[in-house]
Design a protein around this motif. Structure first.
Motif, PDB file in Angstrom:
ATOM      1  N   LEU A 163     117.696  -7.381 -60.522  1.00 33.23           N
ATOM      2  CA  LEU A 163     117.279  -8.603 -59.740  1.00 33.23           C
ATOM      3  C   LEU A 163     115.737  -8.310 -59.533  1.00 33.23           C
ATOM      4  CD1 LEU A 163     119.739  -7.573 -57.077  1.00 33.23           C
ATOM      5  CD2 LEU A 163     119.937  -9.570 -58.757  1.00 33.23           C
ATOM      6  N   ALA A 164     115.354  -9.770 -59.180  1.00 29.99           N
ATOM      7  CA  ALA A 164     113.833  -9.688 -58.919  1.00 29.99           C
ATOM      8  C   ALA A 164     113.629  -8.752 -57.475  1.00 29.99           C
ATOM      9  CB  ALA A 164     113.375 -11.118 -59.004  1.00 29.99           C
ATOM     10  N   LYS A 165     112.582  -8.336 -57.378  1.00 31.18           N
ATOM     11  CA  LYS A 165     112.288  -7.468 -56.164  1.00 31.18           C
ATOM     12  C   LYS A 165     112.578  -8.199 -55.061  1.00 31.18           C
ATOM     13  CE  LYS A 165     108.932  -4.557 -53.769  1.00 31.18           C
ATOM     14  NZ  LYS A 165     107.541  -4.028 -53.807  1.00 31.18           N
ATOM     15  N   GLN A 166     112.268  -9.523 -54.857  1.00 27.17           N
ATOM     16  CA  GLN A 166     112.542 -10.229 -53.628  1.00 27.17           C
ATOM     17  C   GLN A 166     113.930 -10.583 -53.318  1.00 27.17           C
ATOM     18  OE1 GLN A 166     110.704 -11.494 -56.129  1.00 27.17           O
ATOM     19  NE2 GLN A 166     110.911 -13.627 -56.617  1.00 27.17           N
ATOM     20  N   ASN A 167     114.653 -10.710 -54.476  1.00 25.52           N
ATOM     21  CA  ASN A 167     116.175 -10.909 -54.305  1.00 25.52           C
ATOM     22  C   ASN A 167     116.832  -9.678 -53.968  1.00 25.52           C
ATOM     23  OD1 ASN A 167     115.671 -13.545 -55.218  1.00 25.52           O
ATOM     24  ND2 ASN A 167     116.218 -13.227 -57.350  1.00 25.52           N
ATOM     25  N   ASP A 168     116.281  -8.490 -54.461  1.00 26.98           N
ATOM     26  CA  ASP A 168     116.907  -7.274 -54.012  1.00 26.98           C
ATOM     27  C   ASP A 168     116.871  -6.998 -52.657  1.00 26.98           C
ATOM     28  OD1 ASP A 168     118.583  -4.865 -54.536  1.00 26.98           O
ATOM     29  OD2 ASP A 168     116.631  -3.862 -54.462  1.00 26.98           O
ATOM     30  N   GLU A 169     115.565  -7.459 -51.925  1.00 22.78           N
ATOM     31  CA  GLU A 169     115.023  -7.194 -50.607  1.00 22.78           C
ATOM     32  C   GLU A 169     116.039  -8.177 -49.662  1.00 22.78           C
ATOM     33  OE1 GLU A 169     113.108  -4.642 -49.459  1.00 22.78           O
ATOM     34  OE2 GLU A 169     113.072  -4.061 -51.478  1.00 22.78           O
ATOM     35  N   TRP A 170     116.251  -9.366 -50.264  1.00 21.39           N
ATOM     36  CA  TRP A 170     116.926 -10.312 -49.429  1.00 21.39           C
ATOM     37  C   TRP A 170     118.326  -9.705 -49.437  1.00 21.39           C
ATOM     38  CZ3 TRP A 170     121.263 -13.310 -50.155  1.00 21.39           C
ATOM     39  CH2 TRP A 170     121.624 -14.305 -49.390  1.00 21.39           C
ATOM     40  N   LEU A 171     118.960  -9.333 -50.593  1.00 23.04           N
ATOM     41  CA  LEU A 171     120.415  -8.829 -50.598  1.00 23.04           C
ATOM     42  C   LEU A 171     120.492  -7.482 -49.598  1.00 23.04           C
ATOM     43  CD1 LEU A 171     121.464  -8.915 -53.997  1.00 23.04           C
ATOM     44  CD2 LEU A 171     122.536 -10.129 -52.277  1.00 23.04           C
ATOM     45  N   LYS A 172     119.504  -6.663 -49.669  1.00 24.72           N
ATOM     46  CA  LYS A 172     119.441  -5.681 -48.799  1.00 24.72           C
ATOM     47  C   LYS A 172     119.295  -5.938 -47.232  1.00 24.72           C
ATOM     48  CE  LYS A 172     117.190  -2.393 -51.995  1.00 24.72           C
ATOM     49  NZ  LYS A 172     115.941  -1.661 -52.371  1.00 24.72           N
ATOM     50  N   ALA A 173     118.517  -6.875 -47.140  1.00 23.72           N
ATOM     51  CA  ALA A 173     118.513  -7.413 -45.721  1.00 23.72           C
ATOM     52  C   ALA A 173     119.741  -8.008 -45.198  1.00 23.72           C
ATOM     53  CB  ALA A 173     117.389  -8.600 -45.572  1.00 23.72           C
ATOM     54  N   VAL A 176     122.896  -7.272 -46.189  1.00 21.85           N
ATOM     55  CA  VAL A 176     123.740  -5.861 -45.651  1.00 21.85           C
ATOM     56  C   VAL A 176     123.448  -5.264 -44.550  1.00 21.85           C
ATOM     57  CG1 VAL A 176     124.618  -3.780 -46.625  1.00 21.85           C
ATOM     58  CG2 VAL A 176     124.324  -5.865 -48.266  1.00 21.85           C
ATOM     59  N   ALA A 177     122.010  -5.144 -44.189  1.00 17.83           N
ATOM     60  CA  ALA A 177     121.433  -4.507 -43.130  1.00 17.83           C
ATOM     61  C   ALA A 177     121.906  -5.285 -41.954  1.00 17.83           C
ATOM     62  CB  ALA A 177     120.192  -4.240 -43.488  1.00 17.83           C
ATOM     63  N   GLU A 178     121.865  -6.782 -41.959  1.00 16.28           N
ATOM     64  CA  GLU A 178     122.074  -7.486 -40.871  1.00 16.28           C
ATOM     65  C   GLU A 178     123.454  -7.551 -40.741  1.00 16.28           C
ATOM     66  OE1 GLU A 178     119.757 -10.877 -41.753  1.00 16.28           O
ATOM     67  OE2 GLU A 178     118.025  -9.875 -41.513  1.00 16.28           O
ATOM     68  N   GLU A 179     124.201  -7.025 -41.524  1.00 10.60           N
ATOM     69  CA  GLU A 179     125.677  -6.967 -41.719  1.00 10.60           C
ATOM     70  C   GLU A 179     126.298  -8.407 -41.752  1.00 10.60           C
ATOM     71  OE1 GLU A 179     127.094  -5.127 -37.759  1.00 10.60           O
ATOM     72  OE2 GLU A 179     126.457  -3.276 -38.642  1.00 10.60           O
ATOM     73  N   GLU A 180     125.562  -9.033 -42.399  1.00 12.03           N
ATOM     74  CA  GLU A 180     126.246 -10.523 -42.873  1.00 12.03           C
ATOM     75  C   GLU A 180     126.996 -10.048 -44.282  1.00 12.03           C
ATOM     76  OE1 GLU A 180     125.501 -13.776 -41.965  1.00 12.03           O
ATOM     77  OE2 GLU A 180     124.192 -12.871 -40.212  1.00 12.03           O
TER      78      GLU A 180
END
Length: 81
Positions: free
Chosen positions: A8-18, A20-24
Motif C-alpha cells: 500500500l501507498a503510505k497514505q493508504n496504509d495510514e488511512w487503514l490504520k486510522a 481500525v484505530a477509530e473502530e470503524e
C-alpha cells in the motif's frame, strides 16, 4: 478466505490504520474487503444503469407530446393496470 500480500501507498496504509484505530473496522483486512465490496456494487450499479440507457437509446425518439397529452396517456395506462 484467500490470504494475499499487498503493498500500500503510505497514505493508504495510514488511512487503514486510522479506520481500525477509530473502530470503524476490526482489521485492515476487513476494511479492504469492505472497500472492494463497495467497488463491486458500484460497478454492478453502473452496468445496470448503462443497460437502461442503452435500452432507451435503442428504442428511438419519442414523439413530441404536450403536457396534456402525456397526462392523458398516463391516466389511460393507470386505468389499464
Amino acid at each position: 478466505m484467500t490470504r494475499q500480500s499487498i503493498t500500500l501507498a503510505k497514505q493508504n496504509d495510514e488511512w487503514l490504520k486510522a479506520q481500525v484505530a477509530e473502530e470503524e473496522f476490526t482489521s485492515k483486512s476487513e476494511a479492504v474487503n469492505y472497500l472492494i465490496k463497495q467497488a463491486r456494487e458500484r460497478d454492478a450499479y453502473h452496468e445496470f444503469v448503462q443497460a437502461k440507457i442503452d435500452k432507451g437509446i435503442k428504442s428511438g425518439f419519442a414523439e413530441k407530446q404536450t403536457k396534456e397529452e402525456i397526462l392523458a396517456e398516463f391516466k389511460k395506462r393507470i386505468k389499464n393496470v
